[in-house]
Design an enzyme around this catalytic site. Structure first.
Site, mmCIF file in Angstrom:
data_model
loop_
_atom_site.group_PDB
_atom_site.id
_atom_site.type_symbol
_atom_site.label_atom_id
_atom_site.label_comp_id
_atom_site.label_asym_id
_atom_site.label_seq_id
_atom_site.Cartn_x
_atom_site.Cartn_y
_atom_site.Cartn_z
ATOM 1 N N PHE A 116 -12.460 -0.578 6.447
ATOM 2 C CA PHE A 116 -13.428 -0.485 5.343
ATOM 3 C C PHE A 116 -12.866 -0.983 4.018
ATOM 4 O O PHE A 116 -13.615 -1.340 3.119
ATOM 5 C CB PHE A 116 -13.901 0.982 5.174
ATOM 6 C CG PHE A 116 -12.941 1.855 4.411
ATOM 7 C CD1 PHE A 116 -12.946 1.847 3.013
ATOM 8 C CD2 PHE A 116 -12.015 2.666 5.051
ATOM 9 C CE1 PHE A 116 -12.054 2.635 2.288
ATOM 10 C CE2 PHE A 116 -11.120 3.452 4.343
ATOM 11 C CZ PHE A 116 -11.147 3.434 2.955
ATOM 12 N N CYS A 142 -3.873 -1.083 1.842
ATOM 13 C CA CYS A 142 -2.738 -0.954 2.775
ATOM 14 C C CYS A 142 -1.439 -1.334 2.089
ATOM 15 O O CYS A 142 -0.363 -1.017 2.579
ATOM 16 C CB CYS A 142 -2.957 -1.832 3.984
ATOM 17 S SG CYS A 142 -3.025 -3.566 3.545
ATOM 18 N N SER A 147 -6.033 1.679 10.744
ATOM 19 C CA SER A 147 -5.016 2.734 10.686
ATOM 20 C C SER A 147 -4.080 2.658 11.898
ATOM 21 O O SER A 147 -4.449 2.098 12.938
ATOM 22 C CB SER A 147 -5.707 4.095 10.642
ATOM 23 O OG SER A 147 -6.524 4.238 11.788
#
Ligand code: NAD
Length: 495
Positions: free
Chosen positions: A149, A281, A226
């Site tokens: 996302f 990230c 993830s």
């Protein structure tokens, strides 16, 4: 209610969906759209469209492919603000940040425009008498991308421009939380002249992902998300015989050595810790302050973080928007509870932050926890929000030990004016991307992006030269052109 649907074979999917999800406006908490969730049958329709388009597309000349990519680039520039506004509306990040992610995705399209150069093979003349050898790289077939996302425009653009430039056809499964940007990209690809079926989008959750992983006609999967899901994607796709690159989560450390300029370091820590509300990230989530700078550095970070303007992305005064969902906001905020800080000191607490006129938004102000230690939840978990930890280290060696003991190794940064220490750090540290006085070292499109350890499962990084390798397979030809021959049952040798 707006409905976001799949894009299959060059057009929006026309059928009713068996399941759907809700897309929220994170500044109000209200439902803004419904998104169709694909079943295995719907995914199969997209794969069939891609499989049918593959023979013609893979034989389309490099010149024609490049022409389409150049047109796509132009259309992207013309629609940049519109795409950034959509990203901002669904994700919550401020407009300038959404435009930043768009620009970094655009870079990969520009790199892919050079595909004719990137696909050049090798040729060796007369390797044996009258024998030449050459190698080319050829596309894999139908390839898939599954994206997170937090970069709804950029991360898909890390994947499909090079995949299709190399001659593959593509099925994208974007995040169900902010799905609209992917459809805008599909529309622009069609307008640029990309043949139907070369680029397809299926929305959905785990069910759609499993259908991609199980589909026998998908040759390769690129994943960004993830770590637990990345590991699952890697293991499942590899077991099913697919080529796979699965980029996972991160815990990016920023080491501040005693000789560094503390104002520069504090500016960087705040920008990289709280930009995009920490939902990057490559966000800095841990500052490692090497003695004796800790107290001074923490105070400088606290002062700056307290002044960050939190508000809706549409307001040019906002520096940081809301988080992606209420559940995620509550989870991130819970890392400020004593049982999760594990003895760390909360020196700035963003809980309870409100924004006038946006009572239902998923707000959390910048938060800072000092004296954090490994082995506590706030350190060990990927918080993925505006909670920045500070770990104190007695020495450079202890700082490196802490970083290298971590299971993740995406980005890392060092702040210093000592070139010798930088060189040492580059040799010592176990992370895939390193910044020197640069807190978010995302490589340009002509390098490749990838972490080490649990931040990347697979052998090749994403985009750049590794992207070309990932989306092609080599073929070596040995050829002889001669007028006379004889029967010879011996093994071919080079003479
Ligand atoms: P996520 O792993 O929850 O979701 C990523 C994708 O996988 C989405 O398309 C989602 O629909 C799908 N998915 C989610 N759960 C699944 C499951 N159980 N089985 C199969 N598919 C599933 O990640 P997210 O919350 O969307 O994104 C944030 C995460 O992505 C963070 O961990 C962040 O560090 C990571 N990320 C990594 C990079 C990188 O380059 N390494 C870049 C961006 C984001």
């Amino acid at each position: 209610m707006e409905r976001v649907t799949h894009w299959i074979n060059g057009k929006p999917w026309g059928e009713p969906a068996a399941r759907h999800g809700e897309v929220f406006d994170p500044t109000t908490g209200e439902v803004a759209a419904h998104v169709d969730f694909a079943t295995a049958t719907d995914v199969d329709q997209a794969v069939q469209a891609a499989a049918q388009a593959f023979p013609a597309w893979s034989r389309t000349s490099l010149a024609r492919r490049t022409t389409i990519l150049f047109r796509f680039r132009q259309l992207l520039l013309e629609h940049a603000d519109e795409i950034a506004a959509t990203v901002s509306a669904e994700h919550g990040k401020v407009r300038s940040d959404a435009r930043g992610e768009f620009d970094r995705g655009l870079e990969v399209v520009e790199f892919a425009c050079g595909i004719a150069h990137l696909l050049k093979g090798e040729f060796s003349e007369n390797v044996a008498t009258n024998v030449d050898t050459y190698s080319v790289r050829q596309p894999l077939g139908v390839v898939a991308g599954i994206t997170p996302f937090n970069f709804p425009a950029m991360v898909p653009m890390w994947m499909f421009p090079l995949a299709i430039a190399c001659g593959n056809t593509f099925v994208l499964k974007p995040s169900e939380k902010d799905p609209s940007a992917s459809i805008m990209l599909a529309e622009l690809l069609a307008e640029a002249g990309l043949p139907d079926g070369v680029f397809n989008v299926v929305h959905g959750d785990r069910e759609a992902v499993e259908a991609v992983l199980d589909h026998p006609q998908i040759a390769a999967v690129s994943f960004v998300g993830s770590t637990p899901v990345a590991r699952h994607i890697y293991e499942t796709a590899a077991r099913n015989g697919k080529r796979v690159q699965a980029l996972g989560g991160a815990k990016n450390h920023m080491v501040v050595l005693p000789d560094s300029d503390l104002d520069v370091a504090a500016d960087a820590a705040v920008s990289a810790g709280f930009g995009s509300a920490g939902e990057r990230c490559m966000a800095i989530s841990v500052v490692v302050a090497v003695d004796p700078v800790g107290d001074d550095l923490v105070e400088r970070i606290r002062e700056r973080a307290a002044q960050v303007q939190v508000g809706p992305g549409t307001d040019p005064a906002s520096q940081m928007g809301p988080l992606i969902s209420a559940a995620h906001r509550d989870k991130v905020a819970s890392y400020l509870d004593p049982e999760r800080t594990g003895g760390g000191t909360v020196v700035l607490d963003g809980r309870g932050r409100t924004v006038d006129g946006h009572a239902g938004g998923y707000w959390l102000g910048p938060s800072l926890v000092d004296q954090v230690r490994p082995g506590t939840p706030v350190y060990d978990d990927e918080v993925f929000g505006p909670v920045l930890s500070v770990v104190r280290a007695a020495s450079y060696d202890e700082a490196v030990e802490i970083i290298n003991a971590d299971t993740r190794g995406n980005g890392v940064a060092i702040f210093t004016n000592d070139g010798g220490m930088v060189r040492r750090f580059r040799m010592d540290v176990t992370a895939g991307m390193m910044g020197v006085n640069v807190p978010i070292p995302v490589p340009m499109s002509f390098y490749s992006f990838g972490g080490w350890k649990d931040s990347l499962f697979g052998d090749l990084s994403i985009y750049g030269p590794d992207g070309v390798r990932f989306y092609t397979r080599p073929k070596v030809t040995v050829s002889r052109w001669q007028e006379h021959s004889s029967v010879d049952l011996g093994f071919p040798t080079n003479q």
